[in-house]
Design a protein around this motif. Structure first.
Motif, mmCIF file in Angstrom:
data_model
loop_
_atom_site.group_PDB
_atom_site.id
_atom_site.type_symbol
_atom_site.label_atom_id
_atom_site.label_comp_id
_atom_site.label_asym_id
_atom_site.label_seq_id
_atom_site.Cartn_x
_atom_site.Cartn_y
_atom_site.Cartn_z
ATOM 1 N N GLU A 1 -5.420 7.072 46.614
ATOM 2 C CA GLU A 1 -6.800 6.980 46.128
ATOM 3 C C GLU A 1 -6.905 7.424 44.662
ATOM 4 O O GLU A 1 -7.745 8.236 44.289
ATOM 5 N N GLU B 1 -10.111 9.859 44.056
ATOM 6 C CA GLU B 1 -11.405 9.200 43.998
ATOM 7 C C GLU B 1 -11.593 8.554 45.366
ATOM 8 O O GLU B 1 -11.299 7.381 45.576
ATOM 9 N N TYR B 2 -12.108 9.334 46.294
ATOM 10 C CA TYR B 2 -12.047 8.968 47.702
ATOM 11 C C TYR B 2 -13.438 8.784 48.289
ATOM 12 O O TYR B 2 -14.291 9.682 48.200
ATOM 13 N N THR B 3 -13.654 7.620 48.882
ATOM 14 C CA THR B 3 -14.884 7.347 49.614
ATOM 15 C C THR B 3 -14.610 7.532 51.104
ATOM 16 O O THR B 3 -13.716 6.891 51.665
ATOM 17 N N ILE C 1 -15.305 12.965 45.639
ATOM 18 C CA ILE C 1 -15.496 12.662 47.057
ATOM 19 C C ILE C 1 -16.872 12.038 47.238
ATOM 20 O O ILE C 1 -17.888 12.582 46.778
ATOM 21 N N ILE C 2 -16.921 10.887 47.917
ATOM 22 C CA ILE C 2 -18.168 10.125 48.052
ATOM 23 C C ILE C 2 -18.391 9.792 49.530
ATOM 24 O O ILE C 2 -17.462 9.396 50.243
ATOM 25 N N ASP C 3 -19.639 9.955 49.959
ATOM 26 C CA ASP C 3 -20.067 9.482 51.279
ATOM 27 C C ASP C 3 -21.238 8.530 51.070
ATOM 28 O O ASP C 3 -22.239 8.903 50.456
ATOM 29 N N ILE C 4 -21.091 7.283 51.556
ATOM 30 C CA ILE C 4 -22.120 6.271 51.314
ATOM 31 C C ILE C 4 -23.027 6.081 52.526
ATOM 32 O O ILE C 4 -23.742 5.082 52.620
ATOM 33 N N PRO D 1 -26.459 10.198 51.924
ATOM 34 C CA PRO D 1 -25.281 10.032 51.061
ATOM 35 C C PRO D 1 -25.066 11.269 50.202
ATOM 36 O O PRO D 1 -26.006 12.014 49.900
ATOM 37 N N GLN E 1 -22.205 12.977 46.957
ATOM 38 C CA GLN E 1 -21.071 12.808 46.053
ATOM 39 C C GLN E 1 -20.750 14.148 45.421
ATOM 40 O O GLN E 1 -21.639 14.865 44.979
ATOM 41 N N THR F 1 -18.350 15.725 42.411
ATOM 42 C CA THR F 1 -17.589 15.340 41.229
ATOM 43 C C THR F 1 -16.767 16.521 40.724
ATOM 44 O O THR F 1 -17.261 17.640 40.638
#
Length: 510
Positions: A282, A310-312, A344-347, A352, A354, A356
């Motif tokens: 990632e 850079e992980y979703t 780290i991102i959660d959509i 949601p 994020q 950074t």
């Protein structure tokens, strides 16, 4: 047709021969059979010196009719060999070679004991095609020894030696695969299934160089692998002094993609020591080392490092978190965890978030217990440069926690919001009910900052101070909102005050 020439009185030739049972595929079809005779014919008329089969087909099948001859040597010249309905689904063309001695029996065209040597222009074994095949070895009842194996396979080459034991187990003395380029429509599970179809597979030495393989939802490129002294049996492994070393350019299985993975593992009777695992993942890097304890079904990592990810998160990560892990994975511990500069991102549209530039450290974490994810013990501190939680931006969020058998204590939780700061402490029970409580205080922050996090909007505007005390139930498969109770005191910058009470997730009159 039988042909005999006085110039070669010890040879008899048969032309255009077909032999077999009526209604069954022919055991033997040959344009020419040359039979070498000797004085033995007076005492054993069906045992000859040599038989040469030319330009035909030999079918090796349990139902094939037994051939009536025996010879000191059987020689094949430009023959085809098929073995359907056996453990070896074999189809070979342009076969040359010999069997010595040749004593065929019912269901065993090559006999019980013999030395064998064959070459084939092309061959398909259990669906795997190969060309320029060479086999040398011996048959001893149910045991097969292949002292020399060579073939061009999947645009690469295969060389080695192996034994097949009477119980169907295999022992690979050495096997080397070079420049393999393999494509299959099988999943990784189906592709590896043959390894578990035999009672055991003992590997003394396996070397793979520059291999590329691709199947359904998986691929691996530029694979170099060295495996020594390992036995696969009954879904597990056995080894006194085994070793695996592997690296590749890319490894893809489903949604997981590793770039430049490097793996080094030492195998012992009850442990597998992970000396090194590193990979780019990632757009970042992951590194770990540790040990697998077979009897305890425990993975104990000495170190785990994430950097620059850079992980979703997967859309179903919450479901995965509460689902039990496989029975073979009972426990996972991490002695030291480090995180550096991760995104780290959660959509999830419901909430949601994020993080950074996420950094963190943790010690003595137990993240799997009784095959269940969690934070069962240990301590951790995480912080980020910035974050967004359900569209609310905060700066420098930070959390410190300590986990024991009874609860997870959040000793520090803070973030800058607007012109002020949020601070909180809390605790979550380790019991199945997951009772949770939190005390939050905000100074000079937007007074409606909690609206996006579940509290109804306040009849205030601008910045102000907040004091929140709330409890709820985080049990799996249980809606959170109906379990939440708490009180909120808010004071705006112009001195207006509001006090509200939440019961079962609702604030009367809000």
């Amino acid at each position: 047709m039988i042909d005999h020439q006085w110039a070669s009185p010890t040879h008899v030739s048969l032309k255009n021969v077909t032999f077999g049972r009526k209604g069954q595929p022919a055991t033997l079809v040959a344009q020419n059979i040359d039979i070498g005779l000797s004085s033995r014919q007076f005492s054993q008329p069906l045992h000859v010196d040599a038989i040469v089969l030319q330009n035909g087909t030999l079918n090796i099948s349990p139902n094939a009719a037994p051939l009536p001859f025996q010879s000191d040597m059987l020689q094949l010249s430009d023959m085809a060999i098929n073995s359907p309905n056996t453990g070896w689904d074999l189809h070979a063309q342009r076969v040359n070679g010999g069997v010595k001695p040749w004593q065929p029996q019912q269901g065993k065209v090559l006999g019980n004991t013999a030395d064998i040597q064959f070459s084939a222009g092309s061959m398909t074994l259990n669906g795997v095609p190969a060309t320029n095949v060479l086999l040398q070895g011996a048959i001893n009842n149910e045991q097969v020894t292949l002292s020399t194996i060579g073939a061009d396979i999947a645009r690469g080459s295969l060389t080695g030696n192996a034994n097949r034991l009477a119980d169907g187990s295999w022992q690979i003395g050495s096997l080397r695969l070079n420049d393999i380029r393999l494509q299959t429509n099988k999943s990784i599970t189906d592709f590896l299934a043959p390894l578990g179809s035999v009672p055991s597979l003992k590997i003394d030495s396996l070397e793979v160089t520059d291999a590329r393989m691709e199947g359904k939802d998986w691929a691996i490129t530029d694979l170099d692998l060295s495996l020594r002294n390992l036995t696969l049996a009954k879904g597990g492994w056995q080894s006194d002094d085994g070793r695996l070393s592997m690296n590749a350019s890319d490894f893809i299985i489903g949604a997981l993609q590793l770039n430049d993975p490097i793996v080094n593992i030492d195998f012992n009777p009850q442990t597998a020591v992970i000396r090194q695992f590193t990979s780019r993942w990632e757009r970042g890097m992951v590194r770990t080392s540790g040990i697998w304890l077979r009897n305890e079904k425990k993975l104990a990592l000495d170190e785990l490092v994430f950097a620059g990810l850079e992980y979703t998160l997967p859309a179903d990560w919450k479901t995965r978190w509460i689902e039990p892990l496989p029975e073979w994975l009972n426990s996972v511990t991490i002695k030291k965890l480090s995180a550096n500069r991760n995104l780290i991102i959660d959509i999830d549209p419901a909430f949601p978030f994020q993080l950074t530039a996420l950094d963190g450290t943790a010690n003595n974490l137990e993240v799997v217990r009784n095959s269940q994810w969690g934070i069962w013990s240990g301590n951790a501190t995480l912080n980020a440069a910035a974050a967004t939680f359900n569209r609310v931006d905060v700066r420098r969020p930070s959390i410190s926690l300590n986990a024991t058998d009874s609860q997870i204590s959040i000793t520090e939780l803070s973030a800058f919001a607007g012109e002020g700061m949020l601070e909180a402490t809390g605790a979550i029970s380790q019991a199945p009910q997951r009772n949770a409580a939190m005390n939050l205080r905000g100074r000079s922050i937007p007074v409606n900052v909690l609206q996006q996090w579940g509290w109804p909007p306040l009849p205030l505007e601008g910045n102000g101070n907040l004091q929140l005390s709330v409890s709820g139930n985080l049990a799996a498969q249980t809606p959170l909102k109906p379990t939440v109770n708490g009180t909120l005191q808010a004071t705006s910058a112009d001195g207006k005050q509001v006090q509200q009470t939440m019961q079962n997730g609702e604030v009367p009159g809000a």
